[in-house]
Design a protein around this motif. Structure first.
Motif, PDB file in Angstrom:
ATOM      1  N   ILE A  72     -14.049   1.246   2.690  1.00 16.21           N
ATOM      2  CA  ILE A  72     -14.323   0.497   3.914  1.00 16.21           C
ATOM      3  C   ILE A  72     -14.133  -0.999   3.717  1.00 16.21           C
ATOM      4  O   ILE A  72     -13.563  -1.682   4.576  1.00 16.21           O
ATOM      5  N   ALA A  73     -14.621  -1.534   2.615  1.00 19.44           N
ATOM      6  CA  ALA A  73     -14.582  -2.987   2.430  1.00 19.44           C
ATOM      7  C   ALA A  73     -14.366  -3.335   0.968  1.00 19.44           C
ATOM      8  O   ALA A  73     -15.325  -3.494   0.213  1.00 19.44           O
ATOM      9  N   SER A  74     -13.106  -3.393   0.555  1.00 20.86           N
ATOM     10  CA  SER A  74     -12.803  -3.775  -0.820  1.00 20.86           C
ATOM     11  C   SER A  74     -11.332  -4.155  -0.918  1.00 20.86           C
ATOM     12  O   SER A  74     -10.527  -3.811  -0.036  1.00 20.86           O
ATOM     13  N   THR A  75     -10.996  -4.857  -1.954  1.00 19.90           N
ATOM     14  CA  THR A  75      -9.599  -5.214  -2.206  1.00 19.90           C
ATOM     15  C   THR A  75      -9.099  -4.629  -3.520  1.00 19.90           C
ATOM     16  O   THR A  75      -7.966  -4.902  -3.929  1.00 19.90           O
ATOM     17  N   ASP A  76      -9.943  -3.854  -4.172  1.00 23.24           N
ATOM     18  CA  ASP A  76      -9.538  -3.154  -5.382  1.00 23.24           C
ATOM     19  C   ASP A  76     -10.485  -1.989  -5.597  1.00 23.24           C
ATOM     20  O   ASP A  76     -11.475  -1.833  -4.885  1.00 23.24           O
ATOM     21  N   GLY A  77     -10.164  -1.167  -6.574  1.00 20.55           N
ATOM     22  CA  GLY A  77     -10.993  -0.004  -6.857  1.00 20.55           C
ATOM     23  C   GLY A  77     -10.265   1.290  -6.539  1.00 20.55           C
ATOM     24  O   GLY A  77      -9.298   1.311  -5.761  1.00 20.55           O
ATOM     25  N   LEU A  78     -10.724   2.374  -7.120  1.00 21.08           N
ATOM     26  CA  LEU A  78     -10.075   3.669  -6.939  1.00 21.08           C
ATOM     27  C   LEU A  78     -10.165   4.142  -5.485  1.00 21.08           C
ATOM     28  O   LEU A  78      -9.197   4.666  -4.930  1.00 21.08           O
ATOM     29  N   GLY A  79     -11.340   3.974  -4.866  1.00 18.57           N
ATOM     30  CA  GLY A  79     -11.487   4.361  -3.468  1.00 18.57           C
ATOM     31  C   GLY A  79     -10.618   3.532  -2.548  1.00 18.57           C
ATOM     32  O   GLY A  79     -10.019   4.052  -1.593  1.00 18.57           O
ATOM     33  N   TYR A  80     -10.534   2.244  -2.821  1.00 21.52           N
ATOM     34  CA  TYR A  80      -9.682   1.359  -2.020  1.00 21.52           C
ATOM     35  C   TYR A  80      -8.229   1.814  -2.082  1.00 21.52           C
ATOM     36  O   TYR A  80      -7.533   1.883  -1.058  1.00 21.52           O
ATOM     37  N   ARG A  81      -7.752   2.151  -3.286  1.00 22.65           N
ATOM     38  CA  ARG A  81      -6.344   2.511  -3.440  1.00 22.65           C
ATOM     39  C   ARG A  81      -6.033   3.819  -2.718  1.00 22.65           C
ATOM     40  O   ARG A  81      -4.982   3.959  -2.072  1.00 22.65           O
ATOM     41  N   ILE A  82      -6.942   4.786  -2.811  1.00 21.17           N
ATOM     42  CA  ILE A  82      -6.708   6.077  -2.149  1.00 21.17           C
ATOM     43  C   ILE A  82      -6.580   5.894  -0.644  1.00 21.17           C
ATOM     44  O   ILE A  82      -5.672   6.441  -0.002  1.00 21.17           O
ATOM     45  N   PHE A  83      -7.495   5.124  -0.059  1.00 30.38           N
ATOM     46  CA  PHE A  83      -7.468   4.950   1.389  1.00 30.38           C
ATOM     47  C   PHE A  83      -6.375   3.974   1.825  1.00 30.38           C
ATOM     48  O   PHE A  83      -5.983   3.979   2.995  1.00 30.38           O
ATOM     49  N   LEU A  84      -5.888   3.154   0.912  1.00 29.91           N
ATOM     50  CA  LEU A  84      -4.776   2.265   1.248  1.00 29.91           C
ATOM     51  C   LEU A  84      -3.477   3.055   1.393  1.00 29.91           C
ATOM     52  O   LEU A  84      -2.712   2.842   2.347  1.00 29.91           O
ATOM     53  N   VAL A  85      -3.217   3.965   0.453  1.00 30.90           N
ATOM     54  CA  VAL A  85      -1.935   4.679   0.464  1.00 30.90           C
ATOM     55  C   VAL A  85      -1.944   5.891   1.389  1.00 30.90           C
ATOM     56  O   VAL A  85      -0.898   6.487   1.625  1.00 30.90           O
ATOM     57  N   ARG A  86      -3.128   6.248   1.910  1.00 28.12           N
ATOM     58  CA  ARG A  86      -3.178   7.428   2.778  1.00 28.12           C
ATOM     59  C   ARG A  86      -2.363   7.212   4.046  1.00 28.12           C
ATOM     60  O   ARG A  86      -1.837   8.167   4.626  1.00 28.12           O
ATOM     61  N   ARG A  87      -2.253   5.954   4.494  1.00 23.23           N
ATOM     62  CA  ARG A  87      -1.494   5.671   5.713  1.00 23.23           C
ATOM     63  C   ARG A  87      -0.012   5.975   5.536  1.00 23.23           C
ATOM     64  O   ARG A  87       0.722   6.150   6.509  1.00 23.23           O
ATOM     65  N   TYR A  88       0.451   6.015   4.280  1.00 24.61           N
ATOM     66  CA  TYR A  88       1.837   6.351   3.997  1.00 24.61           C
ATOM     67  C   TYR A  88       1.989   7.821   3.584  1.00 24.61           C
ATOM     68  O   TYR A  88       3.075   8.228   3.161  1.00 24.61           O
ATOM     69  N   LEU A  89       0.893   8.577   3.681  1.00 25.66           N
ATOM     70  CA  LEU A  89       0.879   9.988   3.263  1.00 25.66           C
ATOM     71  C   LEU A  89       1.335  10.144   1.815  1.00 25.66           C
ATOM     72  O   LEU A  89       2.041  11.099   1.473  1.00 25.66           O
ATOM     73  N   ALA A  90       0.944   9.198   0.974  1.00 22.59           N
ATOM     74  CA  ALA A  90       1.390   9.188  -0.424  1.00 22.59           C
ATOM     75  C   ALA A  90       0.526  10.128  -1.262  1.00 22.59           C
ATOM     76  O   ALA A  90      -0.270   9.699  -2.107  1.00 22.59           O
ATOM     77  N   MET A  91       0.700  11.406  -1.052  1.00 22.69           N
ATOM     78  CA  MET A  91      -0.073  12.394  -1.804  1.00 22.69           C
ATOM     79  C   MET A  91       0.278  12.377  -3.287  1.00 22.69           C
ATOM     80  O   MET A  91      -0.534  12.798  -4.121  1.00 22.69           O
ATOM     81  N   ASP A  92       1.463  11.897  -3.626  1.00 21.26           N
ATOM     82  CA  ASP A  92       1.834  11.814  -5.044  1.00 21.26           C
ATOM     83  C   ASP A  92       0.987  10.775  -5.773  1.00 21.26           C
ATOM     84  O   ASP A  92       0.872  10.819  -7.007  1.00 21.26           O
ATOM     85  N   VAL A  93       0.388   9.839  -5.040  1.00 19.68           N
ATOM     86  CA  VAL A  93      -0.539   8.868  -5.620  1.00 19.68           C
ATOM     87  C   VAL A  93      -1.979   9.344  -5.469  1.00 19.68           C
ATOM     88  O   VAL A  93      -2.787   9.236  -6.394  1.00 19.68           O
TER      89      VAL A  93
END
Length: 271
Positions: free
Chosen positions: A215-236
């Protein structure tokens, strides 16, 4: 021989432990191969080659914008927040549990409060934490603390009440005051249980961490997962989820070994 009385040997135990993971892996590989054969651009079930390329890109190649290795940078940020949250929650949970389970005057007030607090869904008050503490690190750590401290405290409280009364009476007969009683009798009984309680809340702690980072971060494992989800990057996403699972398992294993090394008498005594 009845099935309930059968005990598998060492080789069978290893095989049976690996079996469900092997079946899941085979099912995934079969599903991925089928979908990619029908549509090579399918992103839902990436192949092992695609995920390996994503891992190489995230973990072994410097990011063009930041010059960092994103996977390791995200891991360090998440583990820092998680470690702080677990340390604070363990300290508070131990103190509250000892007071509530050992001293009746405190237990009358603290026990109902801890029960009510443990029923509050921590994710429901996440917006409140961001409003009160801001969007910095403190709010993310506080979500972990608020989420798991009442659970730890209630577990410690229950264990404190299970300590045989005879031990407390004998210590008092030998002249122990309340402070000495807590330090010399109660705490040694509760410290191994604290490590076990931390094992039990690890999954919840990771859940709260990932939610806060998403929800509110610029780094971290959770941040990265939710960042790339918009691109459907399941490989990440899938390697990140597997990495989080491995980290959680290593932490659980480490706590288990620490309990056995520091308190070898505990498991035998409980048995």
């Amino acid at each position: 021989m009845r099935l309930i009385n059968r005990r598998p040997g060492r080789s069978w135990r290893v095989s049976l432990a690996i079996l469900p993971f092997a079946l899941l892996l085979i099912a995934y590989l079969a599903g991925s191969a089928t979908r990619l054969a029908e549509n090579p651009q399918d992103k839902l079930l990436p192949s092992v080659v695609q995920m390996a390329a994503a891992v190489d890109r995230m973990a072994l190649t410097e990011d063009v914008r930041t010059g960092r290795y994103l996977l390791w940078d995200d891991t360090a940020s998440s583990l820092k927040r998680l470690g702080m949250g677990l340390a604070i929650a363990a300290t508070l949970g131990l103190c509250l549990g000892v007071l509530s389970g050992t001293l009746p005057m405190f237990g009358i007030s603290l026990s109902p409060l801890l029960t009510v607090l443990s029923m509050i869904p921590p994710l429901a008050i996440l917006p409140v934490l961001f409003i009160v503490f801001g969007l910095d690190e403190f709010s993310k750590v506080m979500l972990i603390v608020i989420g798991i401290t009442p659970v730890i405290a209630r577990d410690i409280e229950q264990r404190a009440r299970e300590i045989p009364v005879e031990l407390l009476i004998k210590a008092q007969t030998l002249g122990a005051n309340t402070w000495t009683l807590i330090l010399r009798v109660v705490l040694p009984q509760l410290l191994p249980r604290l490590l076990i309680a931390l094992q039990l809340v690890l999954g919840s702690a990771w859940l709260f961490l990932i939610a806060a980072e998403a929800i509110a971060s610029t780094d971290g494992l959770g941040y990265r997962i939710f960042l790339v989800r918009r691109y459907l990057a399941m490989d990440v996403i899938l390697p990140y989820v597997a990495w989080i699972t491995l980290l959680a398992w290593l932490m659980d294993f480490g706590l288990k070994r620490l309990t056995r090394a520091a308190f070898p008498w505990y498991e035998g005594g409980r048995a």
